[in-house]
Scaffold this motif. Structure first.
Motif, PDB file in Angstrom:
ATOM      1  N   ALA A   1      42.111  31.315  33.293  1.00 15.14           N
ATOM      2  CA  ALA A   1      43.616  32.267  32.354  1.00 15.14           C
ATOM      3  C   ALA A   1      42.643  33.438  31.872  1.00 15.14           C
ATOM      4  O   ALA A   1      43.025  35.188  32.398  1.00 15.14           O
ATOM      5  N   ASN A   2      41.592  33.176  31.597  1.00 11.31           N
ATOM      6  CA  ASN A   2      41.137  34.238  30.512  1.00 11.31           C
ATOM      7  C   ASN A   2      39.327  34.240  30.510  1.00 11.31           C
ATOM      8  O   ASN A   2      38.798  35.218  29.977  1.00 11.31           O
ATOM      9  N   TYR A   3      39.467  33.002  30.877  1.00 14.51           N
ATOM     10  CA  TYR A   3      37.828  32.928  31.387  1.00 14.51           C
ATOM     11  C   TYR A   3      37.117  33.138  32.954  1.00 14.51           C
ATOM     12  O   TYR A   3      37.764  34.292  33.374  1.00 14.51           O
ATOM     13  N   THR A   4      36.962  32.418  33.516  1.00 12.36           N
ATOM     14  CA  THR A   4      36.601  31.947  35.161  1.00 12.36           C
ATOM     15  C   THR A   4      36.318  30.561  35.558  1.00 12.36           C
ATOM     16  O   THR A   4      36.383  30.230  34.914  1.00 12.36           O
ATOM     17  N   HIS A   5      36.410  30.655  36.596  1.00 14.90           N
ATOM     18  CA  HIS A   5      36.445  29.369  36.552  1.00 14.90           C
ATOM     19  C   HIS A   5      35.038  28.817  36.677  1.00 14.90           C
ATOM     20  O   HIS A   5      33.637  29.162  36.288  1.00 14.90           O
TER      21      HIS A   5
ATOM     22  N   ILE B   1      28.379  33.381  40.749  1.00 12.95           N
ATOM     23  CA  ILE B   1      28.179  35.001  40.195  1.00 12.95           C
ATOM     24  C   ILE B   1      27.131  34.714  38.584  1.00 12.95           C
ATOM     25  O   ILE B   1      27.934  33.946  38.364  1.00 12.95           O
TER      26      ILE B   1
ATOM     27  N   LEU C   1      26.774  35.532  35.060  1.00 13.77           N
ATOM     28  CA  LEU C   1      27.577  36.103  34.381  1.00 13.77           C
ATOM     29  C   LEU C   1      26.735  36.844  33.827  1.00 13.77           C
ATOM     30  O   LEU C   1      27.063  38.102  33.105  1.00 13.77           O
ATOM     31  N   ALA C   2      24.665  36.610  33.685  1.00 11.89           N
ATOM     32  CA  ALA C   2      24.594  36.954  33.040  1.00 11.89           C
ATOM     33  C   ALA C   2      23.828  39.046  33.691  1.00 11.89           C
ATOM     34  O   ALA C   2      23.116  39.573  33.173  1.00 11.89           O
TER      35      ALA C   2
ATOM     36  N   ALA D   1      25.067  41.422  34.434  1.00 14.99           N
ATOM     37  CA  ALA D   1      25.204  42.601  34.189  1.00 14.99           C
ATOM     38  C   ALA D   1      25.215  43.076  32.531  1.00 14.99           C
ATOM     39  O   ALA D   1      25.256  41.405  31.883  1.00 14.99           O
TER      40      ALA D   1
ATOM     41  N   PRO E   1      26.377  32.577  30.190  1.00 15.24           N
ATOM     42  CA  PRO E   1      25.993  33.325  29.869  1.00 15.24           C
ATOM     43  C   PRO E   1      25.560  33.559  28.741  1.00 15.24           C
ATOM     44  O   PRO E   1      26.544  33.399  28.271  1.00 15.24           O
TER      45      PRO E   1
ATOM     46  N   PHE F   1      25.887  35.525  26.069  1.00 15.27           N
ATOM     47  CA  PHE F   1      27.002  35.992  25.173  1.00 15.27           C
ATOM     48  C   PHE F   1      28.243  34.839  25.080  1.00 15.27           C
ATOM     49  O   PHE F   1      29.372  36.332  24.464  1.00 15.27           O
ATOM     50  N   VAL F   2      28.570  34.187  25.993  1.00 17.03           N
ATOM     51  CA  VAL F   2      29.543  33.720  25.916  1.00 17.03           C
ATOM     52  C   VAL F   2      29.423  32.414  24.898  1.00 17.03           C
ATOM     53  O   VAL F   2      28.333  31.285  25.856  1.00 17.03           O
TER      54      VAL F   2
ATOM     55  N   PRO G   1      37.801  32.581  25.445  1.00 15.80           N
ATOM     56  CA  PRO G   1      36.506  32.966  25.526  1.00 15.80           C
ATOM     57  C   PRO G   1      36.399  33.932  24.271  1.00 15.80           C
ATOM     58  O   PRO G   1      36.848  34.952  24.355  1.00 15.80           O
TER      59      PRO G   1
ATOM     60  N   ARG H   1      26.885  40.919  23.303  1.00 14.14           N
ATOM     61  CA  ARG H   1      26.699  41.563  24.874  1.00 14.14           C
ATOM     62  C   ARG H   1      26.091  43.130  25.154  1.00 14.14           C
ATOM     63  O   ARG H   1      26.215  43.165  25.811  1.00 14.14           O
TER      64      ARG H   1
ATOM     65  N   GLN I   1      43.291  39.457  30.797  1.00 14.76           N
ATOM     66  CA  GLN I   1      42.914  38.274  30.063  1.00 14.76           C
ATOM     67  C   GLN I   1      42.577  38.705  29.228  1.00 14.76           C
ATOM     68  O   GLN I   1      42.781  39.778  28.251  1.00 14.76           O
ATOM     69  N   VAL I   2      42.463  37.867  27.917  1.00 10.40           N
ATOM     70  CA  VAL I   2      42.708  37.779  26.425  1.00 10.40           C
ATOM     71  C   VAL I   2      40.765  36.967  25.876  1.00 10.40           C
ATOM     72  O   VAL I   2      41.018  36.161  26.676  1.00 10.40           O
TER      73      VAL I   2
ATOM     74  N   PHE J   1      29.520  50.797  28.598  1.00 12.64           N
ATOM     75  CA  PHE J   1      29.811  50.334  27.272  1.00 12.64           C
ATOM     76  C   PHE J   1      30.514  51.716  27.104  1.00 12.64           C
ATOM     77  O   PHE J   1      32.111  51.738  26.542  1.00 12.64           O
TER      78      PHE J   1
ATOM     79  N   PHE K   1      33.533  42.128  29.836  1.00 10.07           N
ATOM     80  CA  PHE K   1      33.358  40.872  31.437  1.00 10.07           C
ATOM     81  C   PHE K   1      32.679  41.917  32.407  1.00 10.07           C
ATOM     82  O   PHE K   1      33.364  42.778  32.383  1.00 10.07           O
ATOM     83  N   PRO K   2      31.261  40.906  32.611  1.00  9.03           N
ATOM     84  CA  PRO K   2      31.372  42.152  34.185  1.00  9.03           C
ATOM     85  C   PRO K   2      32.128  41.966  35.087  1.00  9.03           C
ATOM     86  O   PRO K   2      32.918  41.121  35.413  1.00  9.03           O
TER      87      PRO K   2
ATOM     88  N   GLU L   1      31.802  41.715  38.550  1.00  9.40           N
ATOM     89  CA  GLU L   1      32.061  40.784  39.703  1.00  9.40           C
ATOM     90  C   GLU L   1      32.705  39.565  38.714  1.00  9.40           C
ATOM     91  O   GLU L   1      33.665  39.058  40.039  1.00  9.40           O
ATOM     92  N   GLU L   2      32.200  39.989  37.841  1.00 10.23           N
ATOM     93  CA  GLU L   2      32.865  38.349  36.759  1.00 10.23           C
ATOM     94  C   GLU L   2      34.880  38.311  37.532  1.00 10.23           C
ATOM     95  O   GLU L   2      35.049  36.844  37.320  1.00 10.23           O
TER      96      GLU L   2
ATOM     97  N   ALA M   1      37.101  35.826  38.479  1.00 12.36           N
ATOM     98  CA  ALA M   1      37.929  34.958  38.209  1.00 12.36           C
ATOM     99  C   ALA M   1      39.664  34.553  38.456  1.00 12.36           C
ATOM    100  O   ALA M   1      40.193  36.193  39.407  1.00 12.36           O
TER     101      ALA M   1
END
Lengths: 762, 155
Positions: free
Chosen positions: A715-719, A756, A758-759, A761, B48, B50-51, B63, B70, B92-93, B126, B147-148, B150-151, B155
């Motif tokens: 919902a807020n993040y990703t799989h 994909i 995350l790092a 970009a 990554p 930064f998360v 998250p 970042r 998303q939040v 940014f 969040f980039p 692609e990601e 999601a």
């Protein structure tokens, strides 16, 4: 609320009505002859028709109309609801459902099928009594009606006015015994300018008795000379009523000065109808007469308009309404006269009936699942917060008997009760899914030429809505299989000494916090020789493999496995039992077969009651708390140094009762630590993945076993590969739920990296 | 109320300014849901750098992005004095870890200067402009890029 929302509500109602319809028909099929059952069935179709009319869904209206007409014959005991009749009706119910779905989703329907059924329905309606279709129902045993003569034949060309005020006319005495009035009603333009509507007046008039109506359009000028504000039509009405002239005039009470009204007693002979030949004037007739046998397409719009006006609470509860009305009218009206009284009484009774209808409606509300989910979420938080609060009070309070402690205890009890009640909101009986299955059985039985009876048990067993929604697909497939592969043809059955009709039994029950659904057929059972041969042909097993009966039965869950000799309409769609098994497992469930040659097979599914909660083993891995679904865990063991064997450079195996199972360090594979932990320091969870492979998952320690509420990560993040979802622990922190299958396949060498980066970009 | 009305007519907007390291940034106030204190996050596998992980926001999994990391600066070492800005990005939040929230600014469109013409990934992803307020330089950032892309599609 815009039109689409209203439409959505209508379709939701349709679904309920269709379920009601099917339940009723099945009850009738089982020999139930309760008039209330017939009425319920009739009401269901009628409500669908009414709503469909309001939205201009013509196909639906016309089919429902024919259906309703035939049902009406059953209601009035003109048609015996025997097996053959019910067969047609059940199929009609299916078509009605198709038409409804098509109207909602814009899909297409099998027109040939619906045309065929329309024909069959009409034949049924006409078969036993040609006028049956036109006649209105014989009333139930209501006080007024019981003494009335039976409705007369419609030889005068009268048609009872049927629209949404359902049963009003049933209280009317037979037409031929009543005085007939000729009414000439010529509205002036003032009538319209004052906001009166001729249609409404005529409709009021129709409530007084049997009415035939003719619109005289002779006064209509050519278009170029037409004054849009003028009134050109004259209505000639022939009305049979016992309510007297005064009642008729009272209908026009408020329009008296704005129209020319002429009311004359026509005498006993139905002169009126002779003088006024029934020429089809769709504009007018159809508005008042939805009972017409074949409404023209132009008329349908009018019906739609009419129904829109008329569709109110009293319609959907027509039975209640008319009963109250009848009682009120009996009380208010001395037999011979006082039509005016009757009219006022009837309007009063109508109001009362509407009120009663409103209160008699099933006390349910429709709620978005989202809202319930939000509530469940919040209650979950409340429970966690309450636990945290208790914890800190216990830590800070040395006096164990303080009122704070007592209050906390009460709070704890309350929150638990709230949680239970909230979870119960989403629980629904499995009935709707089971009902859908009876249609599937009918269809497959038709296609295969088999005679099948579906017996359902425990359809009121409740389970979470999310589970119900996902249950339909695997169940459909299994039912198809049971009828197509499981049951023999009638000839074979007779030869085997069984009854020609096969039985498929669908049962639901609760067992130790799960729902168990059983599908049993009394067919031939699994042909193990054939299955075995097929498995050998497909290289699933070795030719000389020694398999138990159970193992052979379970072979049918392998992908691409079908025992059907030929690809039929039903089988060979590329969906095998493997898909069934996978979707059951995706629900956190298990499936088992037990089969007895010659006696049939039983498929048993055990499913969790809800998808919102999961039984998990809470474990520690690299200082993180993780949850492993309990369904995946076969056993837990404390590895001893002697049982660990290195295998190649990095692999390690653990020997369990003389077999070797690969060890998987969860902390390493999730990248929580760089080097593999020493297995002897931890605990091994023996898990079985979907693909059947066993793995020993290494974790640092087991904290305990508990139910956790599943939260979405996506919902807020990703799989996140290797992680199925998240949950929130008693201390308010998030814990991750392990995706055992993904971990196992990752340990086979498949990557457990995000699709994909995350790092990438940034 | 009158402010809102004014905003509509003059194109003024309200921004929340915050500090990350020794720089000041701001985001549109409309995307900010709430501001809360730091809570320990559960680390995510394969995330990554930064998360920082996920925390429990009243039953939802939130998250946490270390905005400092970042934006390519030194990763933060979260303390109780750090602040999480809960922001809505698309549907998303996301929680943004920052050093402190400093200000609420009402600025008009004209006050937002274009991003200085320096070619860097940072600027491209940014920065949407800069503000000069009381001798301070505040950089307006676009949360869509936190969040980039692609990601978010994945999601």
């Amino acid at each position: 609320m815009d039109m689409n929302e209203i439409k959505e509500i209508f379709f939701q109602e349709c679904e309920e009505q269709l379920a009601e319809l099917e339940t009723g028909l099945l009850k009738l099929n089982d020999g139930d002859r309760d008039p209330e059952t017939v009425n319920a069935v009739f009401r269901a179709v009628h409500s669908i028709k009414g709503g469909a009319g309001a939205f201009g869904l013509d196909d639906l209206v016309s089919f429902a109309h024919v259906f309703e007409t035939t049902l009406d014959c059953v209601r009035s005991n003109k048609l015996e609801p025997n097996q053959d009749v019910l067969k047609v009706m059940l199929r009609s119910a299916d078509v009605l459902a198709d038409l409804t779905n098509a109207a909602r989703d814009g899909g297409t329907v099998d027109e040939a099928r619906s045309r065929q059924l329309i024909k069959e329905l009409e034949a049924l309606a006409n078969g036993e009594s040609p006028q049956a279709a036109a006649a209105e129902p014989a009333p139930k045993a209501a006080p007024v009606v019981a003494t009335m003569p039976a409705p007369a034949a419609n030889d005068e060309g009268f048609q009872p006015v049927a629209f949404s005020f359902d049963d009003f006319e049933t209280e009317e005495p037979a037409a031929c015994d009543l005085p007939a009035y000729d009414i000439v009603f010529k509205p002036k333009s003032d009538l319209y300018s004052k906001g009166n509507d001729a249609t409404l007046l005529l409709r009021d008039l129709s409530r007084l008795g049997q009415m035939s109506i003719h619109c005289d359009m002779d006064g209509l000028p050519t278009l170029d000379r037409m004054n849009p504000e003028a009134a050109y039509f004259t209505w000639k009405v022939s009305l049979k009523t016992d309510k007297g002239e005064e009642a008729i005039r009272s209908v026009f009470e408020f329009a008296e000065w704005d129209c020319d009204l002429d009311v004359t007693l026509a005498g006993d002979t139905p002169v009126a109808t002779d003088e006024l030949p029934m020429q089809p004037v769709p504009f007018d007739l159809s508005m008042l007469d939805e009972g017409a046998q074949a409404p023209t397409s132009a008329a349908q719009d009018q019906i739609a308009a009419q129904e829109r006006d008329a569709r109110d609470a009293a319609v959907s509860a027509a039975e209640t309404a008319s009963n109250v009305l009848q009682m009120a009218q009996t009380a208010a009206r001395p037999p011979a006269e006082a039509g005016r009284n009757a009219t006022t009484a009837s309007s009063a009774a109508q109001t009362a009936a509407a009120q009663q209808a409103a209160s008699a409606a099933t006390p349910t509300i429709r709620v978005d699942l989202d809202r319930v989910d939000r509530l469940i979420n919040l209650v979950g938080e409340l429970v966690i917060n309450q636990a945290m609060l208790s914890q800190s009070v216990i830590e800070n309070d040395t006096n164990g008997t303080s009122s704070i402690n007592m209050g906390l205890e009460e709070l704890q009890q309350l929150t638990r009760e709230i949680q239970d009640s909230v979870m119960a909101i989403r629980a629904q009986p499995v009935k709707p899914v089971f009902q859908r299955m009876s249609r599937i059985v009918r269809e497959i039985a038709d296609m295969t030429g088999k005679s099948v009876r579906l017996v359902t048990e425990g359809e009121n067993t409740e389970v979470d809505k999310t589970v119900i929604d996902k249950l339909a697909e695997p169940l459909t497939h299994m039912i198809r299989n049971a009828v197509d592969h499981g049951l023999e043809t009638p000839e074979k059955r007779l030869a085997a000494g069984k009854s020609a009709e096969g039985t498929v039994r669908l049962t639901a029950k609760h067992r130790s916090g799960r729902i168990v659904i059983e599908l049993a057929d009394d067919g031939a059972g699994i042909n193990r020789e054939k299955v075995r041969q097929k498995a050998i042909d497909n290289d699933l097993i070795a030719a000389d493999a020694n398999l138990s009966d159970e193992e052979i039965d379970n072979l049918i869950f392998h992908a691409g496995f079908s025992t059907a000799d030929k690809i039929s309409d039903i089988s060979g769609r590329g969906v095998g039992m493997d898909v069934v098994k996978r979707s059951i497992q995706a629900l956190g469930g298990r499936i088992n077969i037990s089969s007895k040659p010659g006696h049939g097979s039983i498929f048993t599914m055990s499913l969790p009651l809800t998808l919102a909660v999961l039984d998990g083993m809470v474990v520690t891995v690299a200082n993180q708390t993780l949850v492993v679904p309990l369904t995946a865990i076969v056993e837990t063991l404390q590895p001893e140094a002697s049982a660990i064997h290195s295998f190649g450079a990095s692999q390690r195996l653990i020997s369990i009762r003389n077999s070797f199972c690969p060890l998987v360090d969860v902390g390493r594979i999730l990248n929580f630590r760089g080097i593999q932990a020493n297995p002897v320091d931890g605990v091994a969870l023996l898990v079985e993945s979907e693909g059947g492979g066993q793995r020993a998952l290494m974790v640092d320690a087991i904290q305990g076993q508990r139910q956790v509420v599943i939260k979405s990560l996506e919902a807020n993040y990703t799989h996140v590969p290797g992680i199925a979802a998240a949950t929130i622990l008693g201390d308010g922190r998030v814990a991750l739920i392990l995706d055992v299958d993904a971990i196992v396949s990752a340990s086979r060498g498949q990557s457990l990296k995000p699709e994909i980066s995350l790092a990438a970009a940034g | 109320m009158s402010n809102a009305a004014k905003n509509l007519t003059t194109g003024a907007r309200e921004l929340i300014a915050f500090r990350v390291g020794n720089q000041e940034f701001c985001v549109n106030i409309m995307s900010v849901r709430e501001i809360r204190g730091w809570a320990p996050a559960t680390p995510m596998p394969h995330a990554p750098p930064f998360v920082l992980g996920v925390i429990n926001l009243r039953g939802a999994v939130l998250p946490i992005v270390d905005l400092s990391a970042r934006l390519g600066m030194t990763p933060a070492e979260p303390t109780v004095r750090h602040v999480i800005i809960v922001a809505q990005v698309k549907n998303q939040v996301v929680g943004l870890l920052v050093d402190a929230v400093s200000d609420i600014l009402t600025v008009s469109d004209e006050e937002i200067q274009p991003t200085p013409d320096i070619l860097s990934d940072f600027e491209k992803s940014f920065a949407r402009g800069v503000l000069a307020i009381g001798g301070r330089m505040i950089c307006l950032i676009e949360l869509d890029a936190v969040f980039p892309r692609e990601e978010r599609e994945a999601a």
